[in-house]
Design a protein around this motif. Structure first.
Motif, mmCIF file in Angstrom:
data_model
loop_
_atom_site.group_PDB
_atom_site.id
_atom_site.type_symbol
_atom_site.label_atom_id
_atom_site.label_comp_id
_atom_site.label_asym_id
_atom_site.label_seq_id
_atom_site.Cartn_x
_atom_site.Cartn_y
_atom_site.Cartn_z
ATOM 1 N N THR A 1 64.296 33.200 -105.876
ATOM 2 C CA THR A 1 63.358 32.402 -106.656
ATOM 3 C C THR A 1 62.004 33.089 -106.614
ATOM 4 N N ARG A 2 61.463 33.340 -107.798
ATOM 5 C CA ARG A 2 60.212 34.097 -107.928
ATOM 6 C C ARG A 2 59.101 33.199 -108.471
ATOM 7 N N LEU A 3 57.968 33.238 -107.776
ATOM 8 C CA LEU A 3 56.817 32.390 -108.100
ATOM 9 C C LEU A 3 55.661 33.252 -108.603
ATOM 10 N N TRP A 4 55.135 32.907 -109.760
ATOM 11 C CA TRP A 4 53.937 33.560 -110.297
ATOM 12 C C TRP A 4 52.741 32.753 -109.813
ATOM 13 N N PRO B 1 44.164 43.586 -126.779
ATOM 14 C CA PRO B 1 44.632 42.326 -126.179
ATOM 15 C C PRO B 1 46.151 42.143 -126.177
ATOM 16 N N SER B 2 46.862 42.887 -126.982
ATOM 17 C CA SER B 2 48.317 42.732 -126.997
ATOM 18 C C SER B 2 48.925 43.090 -125.633
ATOM 19 N N GLN B 3 48.248 43.951 -124.875
ATOM 20 C CA GLN B 3 48.743 44.283 -123.539
ATOM 21 C C GLN B 3 48.682 43.058 -122.619
ATOM 22 N N LEU B 4 47.662 42.242 -122.796
ATOM 23 C CA LEU B 4 47.533 41.032 -121.982
ATOM 24 C C LEU B 4 48.608 40.013 -122.356
ATOM 25 N N LYS B 5 48.906 39.908 -123.641
ATOM 26 C CA LYS B 5 49.992 39.022 -124.073
ATOM 27 C C LYS B 5 51.336 39.542 -123.561
ATOM 28 N N GLY B 6 51.508 40.851 -123.575
ATOM 29 C CA GLY B 6 52.725 41.447 -123.027
ATOM 30 C C GLY B 6 52.856 41.165 -121.542
ATOM 31 N N TYR B 7 51.735 41.216 -120.847
ATOM 32 C CA TYR B 7 51.708 40.911 -119.416
ATOM 33 C C TYR B 7 52.137 39.471 -119.171
ATOM 34 N N GLN B 8 51.582 38.545 -119.948
ATOM 35 C CA GLN B 8 51.945 37.134 -119.793
ATOM 36 C C GLN B 8 53.447 36.934 -120.008
ATOM 37 N N LYS B 9 53.971 37.539 -121.067
ATOM 38 C CA LYS B 9 55.402 37.397 -121.354
ATOM 39 C C LYS B 9 56.228 37.980 -120.217
ATOM 40 N N GLN C 1 57.342 24.568 -121.676
ATOM 41 C CA GLN C 1 58.101 23.362 -121.351
ATOM 42 C C GLN C 1 58.978 22.930 -122.519
ATOM 43 N N ILE C 2 58.605 23.289 -123.716
ATOM 44 C CA ILE C 2 59.357 22.900 -124.906
ATOM 45 C C ILE C 2 60.670 23.674 -124.991
ATOM 46 N N SER C 3 60.637 24.959 -124.631
ATOM 47 C CA SER C 3 61.803 25.810 -124.871
ATOM 48 C C SER C 3 62.508 26.333 -123.627
ATOM 49 N N LYS C 4 61.902 26.228 -122.457
ATOM 50 C CA LYS C 4 62.477 26.845 -121.268
ATOM 51 C C LYS C 4 62.253 25.942 -120.063
ATOM 52 N N ASN C 5 63.205 25.939 -119.172
ATOM 53 C CA ASN C 5 63.035 25.174 -117.938
ATOM 54 C C ASN C 5 62.214 26.020 -116.972
ATOM 55 N N TYR C 6 60.923 25.898 -117.053
ATOM 56 C CA TYR C 6 59.998 26.689 -116.237
ATOM 57 C C TYR C 6 59.072 25.714 -115.538
ATOM 58 N N VAL D 1 56.210 35.448 -117.199
ATOM 59 C CA VAL D 1 57.064 34.262 -117.335
ATOM 60 C C VAL D 1 58.541 34.642 -117.412
ATOM 61 N N ASN D 2 58.850 35.828 -117.931
ATOM 62 C CA ASN D 2 60.246 36.253 -118.007
ATOM 63 C C ASN D 2 60.785 36.768 -116.681
ATOM 64 N N HIS D 3 59.901 37.112 -115.748
ATOM 65 C CA HIS D 3 60.333 37.655 -114.461
ATOM 66 C C HIS D 3 60.012 36.731 -113.287
ATOM 67 N N THR D 4 59.667 35.497 -113.591
ATOM 68 C CA THR D 4 59.446 34.486 -112.554
ATOM 69 C C THR D 4 60.182 33.214 -112.958
ATOM 70 N N ASP D 5 60.389 32.350 -111.981
ATOM 71 C CA ASP D 5 61.107 31.098 -112.216
ATOM 72 C C ASP D 5 60.172 29.894 -112.257
ATOM 73 N N CYS D 6 58.975 30.067 -111.723
ATOM 74 C CA CYS D 6 58.030 28.966 -111.621
ATOM 75 C C CYS D 6 56.628 29.552 -111.413
ATOM 76 N N ALA D 7 55.635 28.695 -111.519
ATOM 77 C CA ALA D 7 54.249 29.174 -111.389
ATOM 78 C C ALA D 7 53.412 28.195 -110.580
ATOM 79 N N LEU D 8 52.441 28.761 -109.890
ATOM 80 C CA LEU D 8 51.411 28.003 -109.183
ATOM 81 C C LEU D 8 50.079 28.528 -109.692
#
Length: 187
Positions: A2-5, A115-123, A155-160, A126-133
């Protein structure tokens, strides 16, 4: 696994400009409590970024907790040489932290372009973690508002699952920290 961001405010957004600012003790106290709770629920990887503030303090706290928990820490930068324009002290601090993590890499293999690099980072996060704090309060926006918006929309599309620690929560941690310090004095 389980990976936490973990992410949140930059130091300057919290009005913290010195290493010995007392607010850092409270924030680390809160991070420690929340990370222990996450570890006890099965988190075994913490993934964070290199930003000065919550992200770097997270690395320091996780490294302290490694004595008691089988957890690993990764630092992911959005792009190469994120510290390029930082002063020497901050560059040195980041260089030291890079040696203290179990894994370090940049999501983009180029220096900052757009800024697309920052959006890529965000994606990536979220794609490499299971949850966030997040140490973040939506009533007091900072740069983390973009991460917050992405995560809440997931929350609309993914159980995160995710959790925020607000300024009210930090105030509660400050009270608990003060009580703990007072109790320690009495022993």
């Amino acid at each position: 696994m389980t990976r936490l961001w973990v992410t949140g405010y930059r130091a300057y957004e919290l009005g913290i400009f010195k290493k010995d600012d007392p607010k850092i003790k409270i924030i680390k106290y809160a991070l420690k409590a929340e990370l222990i709770r996450q570890f006890e629920q099965g988190v075994d990887w913490v993934i964070t970024g290199p930003q000065l503030g919550i992200e770097q303090w997270t690395i320091e706290v996780v490294n302290e907790l490694k004595q008691d928990y089988a957890v690993k820490i990764a630092m992911m930068a959005p792009y190469l040489n994120i510290e390029k324009n930082w002063n020497d002290e901050k560059k040195g601090q980041l260089a030291k932290l890079k040696t203290q993590v179990d894994y370090y890499a940049s999501v983009s293999m180029q220096e900052y372009q757009n800024p697309s690099q920052l959006k890529g980072y965000q994606k990536f996060m979220v794609n490499h973690t299971d949850c966030a704090l997040m140490i973040y309060d939506p009533e007091f926006e900072g740069k983390t508002k973009h991460d917050y918006a992405l995560i809440t929309n997931l929350q609309i599309s993914k159980n995160y699952t995710w959790q925020t620690v607000s300024f009210d929560d930090l105030q509660e941690f400050a009270i608990a920290f003060g009580e703990e310090q007072e109790s320690d004095k009495n022993y």
